[in-house]
Design a protein around this motif. Structure first.
Motif, short mmCIF file in Angstrom:
data_model
loop_
_atom_site.label_atom_id
_atom_site.label_comp_id
_atom_site.label_asym_id
_atom_site.label_seq_id
_atom_site.Cartn_x
_atom_site.Cartn_y
_atom_site.Cartn_z
N LEU A 19 0.83 -1.21 0.00
CA LEU A 19 0.00 0.00 0.00
C LEU A 19 0.87 1.26 0.00
CD1 LEU A 19 -2.71 1.44 0.19
CD2 LEU A 19 -2.60 1.17 2.69
N GLU A 20 1.86 1.28 0.87
CA GLU A 20 2.75 2.44 0.94
C GLU A 20 3.53 2.61 -0.35
OE1 GLU A 20 4.66 5.77 2.72
OE2 GLU A 20 2.85 4.62 3.24
N THR A 22 2.56 1.71 -3.35
CA THR A 22 1.62 2.21 -4.36
C THR A 22 1.34 3.70 -4.17
OG1 THR A 22 0.57 0.03 -4.48
CG2 THR A 22 -0.66 1.90 -5.38
N ILE A 23 1.16 4.11 -2.92
CA ILE A 23 0.89 5.52 -2.63
C ILE A 23 2.02 6.41 -3.13
CG2 ILE A 23 0.67 7.21 -0.77
CD1 ILE A 23 -0.92 5.14 0.80
N ARG A 24 3.24 6.00 -2.88
CA ARG A 24 4.39 6.82 -3.28
C ARG A 24 4.50 6.93 -4.80
NH1 ARG A 24 9.29 5.50 1.07
NH2 ARG A 24 7.96 5.51 2.94
N LEU A 25 4.28 5.83 -5.49
CA LEU A 25 4.38 5.87 -6.95
C LEU A 25 3.25 6.69 -7.57
CD1 LEU A 25 5.49 2.21 -7.75
CD2 LEU A 25 6.88 4.28 -7.81
N VAL A 26 2.04 6.53 -7.05
CA VAL A 26 0.91 7.30 -7.58
C VAL A 26 1.10 8.79 -7.30
CG1 VAL A 26 -1.57 7.74 -7.34
CG2 VAL A 26 -0.72 5.39 -7.44
N LEU A 27 1.60 9.12 -6.12
CA LEU A 27 1.85 10.53 -5.80
C LEU A 27 2.92 11.11 -6.71
CD1 LEU A 27 1.22 12.91 -3.97
CD2 LEU A 27 2.95 12.07 -2.37
N ALA A 28 3.94 10.33 -7.03
CA ALA A 28 4.97 10.79 -7.96
C ALA A 28 4.37 11.06 -9.33
CB ALA A 28 6.09 9.75 -8.06
N LEU A 29 3.46 10.19 -9.76
CA LEU A 29 2.79 10.39 -11.05
C LEU A 29 1.99 11.69 -11.05
CD1 LEU A 29 0.92 7.76 -13.14
CD2 LEU A 29 -0.25 9.87 -12.54
N ILE A 30 1.26 11.95 -9.98
CA ILE A 30 0.41 13.15 -9.91
C ILE A 30 1.25 14.42 -9.88
CG2 ILE A 30 -1.24 14.40 -8.48
CD1 ILE A 30 -2.32 11.68 -7.57
N LEU A 31 2.26 14.45 -9.02
CA LEU A 31 3.08 15.66 -8.88
C LEU A 31 3.88 15.94 -10.16
CD1 LEU A 31 4.36 15.32 -5.20
CD2 LEU A 31 2.35 16.53 -6.07
N GLY A 32 4.43 14.89 -10.75
CA GLY A 32 5.15 15.09 -12.01
C GLY A 32 4.23 15.55 -13.12
N GLY A 33 2.99 15.02 -13.13
CA GLY A 33 2.03 15.41 -14.14
C GLY A 33 1.59 16.86 -14.03
N LEU A 34 1.49 17.37 -12.80
CA LEU A 34 1.09 18.77 -12.61
C LEU A 34 2.08 19.72 -13.27
CD1 LEU A 34 -0.10 18.76 -8.88
CD2 LEU A 34 -1.51 19.00 -10.93
N ILE A 35 3.36 19.42 -13.14
CA ILE A 35 4.37 20.26 -13.77
C ILE A 35 4.41 20.02 -15.27
CG2 ILE A 35 6.85 20.77 -13.85
CD1 ILE A 35 6.95 20.00 -10.89
N MET A 66 16.28 1.97 -1.16
CA MET A 66 15.95 1.86 0.26
C MET A 66 15.44 0.47 0.65
SD MET A 66 14.06 5.55 0.87
CE MET A 66 13.71 5.19 2.60
N TYR A 67 14.67 -0.16 -0.25
CA TYR A 67 13.99 -1.40 0.14
C TYR A 67 14.29 -2.59 -0.77
CZ TYR A 67 11.28 2.17 2.58
OH TYR A 67 10.90 3.23 3.36
N GLY A 68 15.01 -2.38 -1.84
CA GLY A 68 15.21 -3.46 -2.80
C GLY A 68 16.25 -4.48 -2.40
N GLY A 124 10.55 13.49 -7.45
CA GLY A 124 10.43 12.04 -7.42
C GLY A 124 11.27 11.42 -6.31
N LEU A 125 12.46 11.97 -6.10
CA LEU A 125 13.32 11.46 -5.03
C LEU A 125 12.69 11.69 -3.66
CD1 LEU A 125 16.83 12.67 -6.29
CD2 LEU A 125 15.89 10.37 -6.41
N THR A 126 12.12 12.87 -3.45
CA THR A 126 11.52 13.16 -2.14
C THR A 126 10.27 12.32 -1.90
OG1 THR A 126 10.28 15.02 -3.11
CG2 THR A 126 12.40 15.53 -2.10
N VAL A 127 9.49 12.10 -2.95
CA VAL A 127 8.30 11.24 -2.79
C VAL A 127 8.72 9.81 -2.49
CG1 VAL A 127 6.30 10.26 -3.97
CG2 VAL A 127 6.84 12.67 -4.25
N GLY A 128 9.70 9.30 -3.24
CA GLY A 128 10.15 7.93 -3.02
C GLY A 128 10.71 7.72 -1.63
#
Length: 246
Positions: A19-20, A22-35, A66-68, A124-128
């Motif tokens: 869940l976490e 997915t949230i981070r990747l979706v948020l990265a998509l949204i923020l990158g898309g806004l710009i 971080m997690y891979g 993207g780095l800060t969201v990740g």
């Protein structure tokens, strides 16, 4: 007695839920898309999809860093550095940004788009990394800069744009003086001028002058109108502005 590495090792810090993630990747998509929307509306080379991909890729690299490699965290011979892969994004994005920068004569374009790609990678780095508040504030500031400060800059900037002009003029005419007068009429300053002789093409009479100018444009004047006015002057054979024939 001191604790061993196995005793102090906490595997939970190297794990993330689906869940976490997915949230981070979706948020990265949204923020990158806004710009990316602003760049897309402006017709720039790197637009909506490019900014989304850069932001998603940067977030994914941080997540991987971080997690891979959690299964190796307990190994005493392995030292994990979550910032190592992320650091390569900052330098690597420069190659992508360089592809958006174009230079024609002295005119350089694409610098803002290159900078937006770089800052989207940072978002993207800060969201990740899970720094949600920082990434949201950064995105807001970038959007404000691109949407609103662009208009402010054009209206109030004291630094005028520079443009290259190359004109072919009949040598026997008084066209050069008329061109200079016309530019002054439009409030355009000539910062540099070079005049060269050129043999006329076969079948033409006389010689031509090749006039190379560097001019400072006034934002209040439409440059297309200036070019049309210059082209209508008798004796002006051809005009190139910014490397394009007009």
């Amino acid at each position: 007695m001191g604790e061993t590495a196995a005793q102090v090792y906490d595997p939970s810090i190297w794990q993330i839920s689906y869940l976490e993630l997915t949230i981070r990747l979706v948020l990265a998509l949204i923020l990158g898309g806004l710009i990316g929307v602003e760049r897309e509306l402006g017709g720039h080379s790197a637009g909506f999809r490019t900014h989304i991909l850069v932001c998603l890729g940067s977030a994914a690299i941080v997540l991987l860093s971080m997690y891979g490699f959690a299964e190796f965290a307990a190994d005493p011979n392995v030292r994990l550095d979550p910032a190592r892969l992320a650091a390569q994004v900052i330098s690597g994005i420069g190659f992508l940004g360089a592809g958006t920068i174009l230079r024609t004569g002295i005119t350089v374009s694409g610098l803002t788009t290159a900078a937006s790609l770089w800052v989207v990678a940072a978002i993207g780095l800060t969201v990740g990394a899970g720094f949600y508040y920082g990434s949201a504030v950064l995105t807001l500031l970038v959007v404000v800069s691109l949407f609103f400060l662009n208009k402010f800059e054009k209206k109030f900037s004291r630094t005028k744009r520079k443009q290259d002009l190359v004109m072919k003029i009949n040598k026997d005419s008084a066209s050069l003086n008329k061109v200079v007068t016309e530019l002054h009429h439009f409030g355009i300053q000539i910062s540099k001028i070079i005049v060269e002789n050129e043999e006329a093409a076969q079948g033409d009479s006389g010689e031509m002058l090749i006039v190379r100018m560097q001019v400072k444009l006034n934002y209040k004047k439409r440059f297309e109108e200036v070019i049309v006015s210059l082209a209508s002057i008798e004796g002006v054979i051809g005009i190139e502005a910014g490397g394009e024939s007009l």
